[in-house]
Design a protein around this motif. Structure first.
Motif, PDB file in Angstrom:
ATOM      1  N   ASP A 120     134.913 -12.733  90.846  1.00  0.00           N
ATOM      2  CA  ASP A 120     135.801 -13.801  90.395  1.00  0.00           C
ATOM      3  C   ASP A 120     136.207 -13.532  88.952  1.00  0.00           C
ATOM      4  N   ILE A 121     137.449 -13.224  88.748  1.00  0.00           N
ATOM      5  CA  ILE A 121     137.963 -12.887  87.418  1.00  0.00           C
ATOM      6  C   ILE A 121     137.951 -14.108  86.493  1.00  0.00           C
ATOM      7  N   ASP A 122     137.813 -15.275  87.061  1.00  0.00           N
ATOM      8  CA  ASP A 122     137.824 -16.511  86.290  1.00  0.00           C
ATOM      9  C   ASP A 122     136.689 -16.588  85.265  1.00  0.00           C
ATOM     10  N   ILE A 123     135.622 -15.810  85.453  1.00  0.00           N
ATOM     11  CA  ILE A 123     134.526 -15.859  84.471  1.00  0.00           C
ATOM     12  C   ILE A 123     135.000 -15.428  83.091  1.00  0.00           C
ATOM     13  N   ILE A 124     136.015 -14.575  83.033  1.00  0.00           N
ATOM     14  CA  ILE A 124     136.514 -14.114  81.736  1.00  0.00           C
ATOM     15  C   ILE A 124     137.077 -15.279  80.931  1.00  0.00           C
ATOM     16  N   SER A 125     137.709 -16.221  81.602  1.00  0.00           N
ATOM     17  CA  SER A 125     138.300 -17.364  80.888  1.00  0.00           C
ATOM     18  C   SER A 125     137.249 -18.309  80.325  1.00  0.00           C
ATOM     19  N   ARG A 126     136.006 -18.164  80.734  1.00  0.00           N
ATOM     20  CA  ARG A 126     134.936 -19.019  80.206  1.00  0.00           C
ATOM     21  C   ARG A 126     134.507 -18.619  78.797  1.00  0.00           C
ATOM     22  N   PHE A 127     134.855 -17.392  78.389  1.00  0.00           N
ATOM     23  CA  PHE A 127     134.538 -16.951  77.035  1.00  0.00           C
ATOM     24  C   PHE A 127     135.623 -17.484  76.103  1.00  0.00           C
ATOM     25  N   ARG A 128     135.310 -18.549  75.382  1.00  0.00           N
ATOM     26  CA  ARG A 128     136.300 -19.278  74.586  1.00  0.00           C
ATOM     27  C   ARG A 128     136.836 -18.500  73.395  1.00  0.00           C
TER      28      ARG A 128
END
Length: 138
Positions: A120-128
């Motif tokens: 899930d590439i969405d984990i990258i967006s969790r790094f603020r």
């Protein structure tokens, strides 16, 4: 005649400096200390609530030793880091080899085969605070 010498303290009564330190430092102060460490040093140091909170506040600047996703195990480690160290500033995705697929949710028009490992590439967006995202043979 009575002796006035006292017996040496037992090891059970001794107060350890490390026990005192984690109670005295605030999570903001620990976050400042953590900012000088590498992510792989910070992750196992989250031994109490104060230090876990400090890790979440720590801005982890770019360095020569970036956090790297290169296989399923490292992907899972980065998934954990995305909530434990959300202020990581550098991430590298490299050398995944064949059959690794990044997705953002499901694509109804495409069915991944059973040989594919989906991330899930969405984990990258969790790094603020992510400033550097490197891709190498990914």
């Amino acid at each position: 005649m009575q002796s006035t010498a006292s017996a040496p303290e037992s090891s059970n009564n001794m107060h350890h400096a490390s026990d005192e330190t984690d109670e005295e430092l605030s999570s903001d102060e620990v976050a400042i200390i953590f900012s000088f460490l590498q992510p792989n040093d910070i992750m196992p140091a989250r031994v109490c609530t104060t230090w876990r909170d400090a890790a979440k506040k720590t801005v982890v600047p770019p360095s020569d030793e970036s956090v790297e996703i290169h296989d399923a195990r490292s992907y899972n480690a980065v998934r954990v880091m995305s909530t434990a160290l959300p202020n990581l500033e550098q991430l590298e995705i490299s050398n995944l080899g064949n059959w690794h697929v990044y997705s953002e949710g499901e694509d109804p028009e495409w069915e991944w085969g059973t040989n594919h490992i989906t991330h899930d590439i969405d984990i990258i967006s969790r790094f603020r605070k992510l400033r550097i995202l490197d891709f190498f043979k990914a």
